[in-house]
Design a protein around this motif. Structure first.
Motif, PDB file in Angstrom:
ATOM      1  N   ALA A  29       0.846  -1.201   0.000  1.00  0.00           N
ATOM      2  CA  ALA A  29       0.000   0.000   0.000  1.00  0.00           C
ATOM      3  C   ALA A  29       0.883   1.254   0.000  1.00  0.00           C
ATOM      4  O   ALA A  29       1.995   1.237   0.518  1.00  0.00           O
ATOM      5  CB  ALA A  29      -0.905  -0.007   1.235  1.00  0.00           C
ATOM      6  N   PRO A  30       0.390   2.350  -0.583  1.00  0.00           N
ATOM      7  CA  PRO A  30       1.200   3.565  -0.628  1.00  0.00           C
ATOM      8  C   PRO A  30       1.373   4.198   0.759  1.00  0.00           C
ATOM      9  O   PRO A  30       0.396   4.543   1.419  1.00  0.00           O
ATOM     10  CB  PRO A  30       0.415   4.500  -1.556  1.00  0.00           C
ATOM     11  CG  PRO A  30      -0.976   3.982  -1.543  1.00  0.00           C
ATOM     12  CD  PRO A  30      -0.896   2.512  -1.256  1.00  0.00           C
ATOM     13  N   LEU A  31       2.632   4.276   1.215  1.00  0.00           N
ATOM     14  CA  LEU A  31       2.935   4.947   2.472  1.00  0.00           C
ATOM     15  C   LEU A  31       2.877   6.452   2.296  1.00  0.00           C
ATOM     16  O   LEU A  31       2.446   7.182   3.175  1.00  0.00           O
ATOM     17  CB  LEU A  31       4.336   4.577   2.967  1.00  0.00           C
ATOM     18  CG  LEU A  31       4.593   3.139   3.339  1.00  0.00           C
ATOM     19  CD1 LEU A  31       6.063   2.947   3.652  1.00  0.00           C
ATOM     20  CD2 LEU A  31       3.743   2.747   4.524  1.00  0.00           C
ATOM     21  N   MET A  32       3.393   6.883   1.148  1.00  0.00           N
ATOM     22  CA  MET A  32       3.427   8.314   0.859  1.00  0.00           C
ATOM     23  C   MET A  32       3.499   8.517  -0.639  1.00  0.00           C
ATOM     24  O   MET A  32       3.802   7.601  -1.397  1.00  0.00           O
ATOM     25  CB  MET A  32       4.627   8.968   1.546  1.00  0.00           C
ATOM     26  CG  MET A  32       5.966   8.469   1.058  1.00  0.00           C
ATOM     27  SD  MET A  32       7.346   9.134   1.964  1.00  0.00           S
ATOM     28  CE  MET A  32       7.734   7.729   3.001  1.00  0.00           C
TER      29      MET A  32
ATOM     30  N   ILE B 284      10.022   5.503   9.263  1.00  0.00           N
ATOM     31  CA  ILE B 284       9.224   6.065   8.176  1.00  0.00           C
ATOM     32  C   ILE B 284       8.804   7.492   8.519  1.00  0.00           C
ATOM     33  O   ILE B 284       8.902   8.399   7.687  1.00  0.00           O
ATOM     34  CB  ILE B 284       7.988   5.185   7.879  1.00  0.00           C
ATOM     35  CG1 ILE B 284       8.428   3.831   7.325  1.00  0.00           C
ATOM     36  CG2 ILE B 284       7.037   5.877   6.902  1.00  0.00           C
ATOM     37  CD1 ILE B 284       7.330   2.792   7.280  1.00  0.00           C
ATOM     38  N   ALA B 285       8.364   7.709   9.759  1.00  0.00           N
ATOM     39  CA  ALA B 285       7.971   9.052  10.184  1.00  0.00           C
ATOM     40  C   ALA B 285       9.169  10.005  10.129  1.00  0.00           C
ATOM     41  O   ALA B 285       9.033  11.160   9.717  1.00  0.00           O
ATOM     42  CB  ALA B 285       7.391   9.005  11.593  1.00  0.00           C
TER      43      ALA B 285
ATOM     44  N   VAL C 158       9.584  13.531   7.904  1.00  0.00           N
ATOM     45  CA  VAL C 158       9.955  14.830   8.465  1.00  0.00           C
ATOM     46  C   VAL C 158      11.176  15.391   7.742  1.00  0.00           C
ATOM     47  O   VAL C 158      11.215  16.578   7.392  1.00  0.00           O
ATOM     48  CB  VAL C 158      10.219  14.706   9.989  1.00  0.00           C
ATOM     49  CG1 VAL C 158      10.867  15.967  10.541  1.00  0.00           C
ATOM     50  CG2 VAL C 158       8.927  14.410  10.717  1.00  0.00           C
ATOM     51  N   ILE C 159      12.172  14.553   7.513  1.00  0.00           N
ATOM     52  CA  ILE C 159      13.395  15.004   6.829  1.00  0.00           C
ATOM     53  C   ILE C 159      13.078  15.475   5.407  1.00  0.00           C
ATOM     54  O   ILE C 159      13.530  16.534   4.971  1.00  0.00           O
ATOM     55  CB  ILE C 159      14.453  13.883   6.813  1.00  0.00           C
ATOM     56  CG1 ILE C 159      14.987  13.667   8.223  1.00  0.00           C
ATOM     57  CG2 ILE C 159      15.585  14.211   5.847  1.00  0.00           C
ATOM     58  CD1 ILE C 159      15.849  12.427   8.377  1.00  0.00           C
ATOM     59  N   MET C 160      12.274  14.698   4.691  1.00  0.00           N
ATOM     60  CA  MET C 160      11.972  15.060   3.306  1.00  0.00           C
ATOM     61  C   MET C 160      11.107  16.313   3.231  1.00  0.00           C
ATOM     62  O   MET C 160      11.277  17.118   2.330  1.00  0.00           O
ATOM     63  CB  MET C 160      11.309  13.890   2.582  1.00  0.00           C
ATOM     64  CG  MET C 160      12.294  12.769   2.290  1.00  0.00           C
ATOM     65  SD  MET C 160      11.729  11.546   1.103  1.00  0.00           S
ATOM     66  CE  MET C 160      10.388  10.762   1.954  1.00  0.00           C
TER      67      MET C 160
END
Length: 142
Positions: free
Chosen positions: A20-23, A101-102, A106-108
């Protein structure tokens, strides 16, 4: 019986969450957004950083799935309850993956010209991990 069914449902929900798409991420909002799942992220990691890919593969795929299978074996009387603390530790390791993942999100988002939108897969994966932790906790009480 409801705990057994909920735990066995995770055997189906985890693989769904892996694809599934995380982001959705893209460079500037003008260009289209690419969907990123656990599996597609792992594919990219294997090409660039094998050590990190091994770690994330263990945290995202093997740890949660081994925990669900172990709890099912306990629930069906095929594994001793003494192994439950080890299985709960595996669940905590899987929660570390949600944290990673979180952190990446945040970094991106702070990178500037990158557009990030969270996908429903992030919520599904996090929900599966939390449900697994809850199921093992309730199994321990029985």
């Amino acid at each position: 019986m409801p705990l057994r069914i909920a735990n066995l449902a995770l055997l189906v929900l985890f693989p769904l969450a892996w694809f599934a798409p995380l982001m959705r991420a893209g460079f500037l909002p003008i260009f289209g957004l690419n969907e990123i799942s656990i599996v597609s992220g792992l594919q990219s990691l294997w090409e660039s950083d094998v050590a990190l890919a091994l770690l994330v593969t263990f945290l995202a795929i093997f740890a949660p799935y081994m925990k669900v299978i172990g709890v099912a074996l306990i629930q069906f009387g095929m594994l001793r309850r003494k192994t439950l603390p080890v299985l709960e530790f595996l669940g905590k390791l899987a929660m570390a993956d949600v944290f990673l993942i979180a952190l990446y999100l945040v970094i991106m988002k702070g990178a500037g010209h990158v557009t990030i939108e969270t996908g429903w897969g992030l919520y599904l994966f996090t929900g599966c991990i939390l449900a697994s932790i809850g199921i093992s906790h309730l199994t321990r009480k029985r």
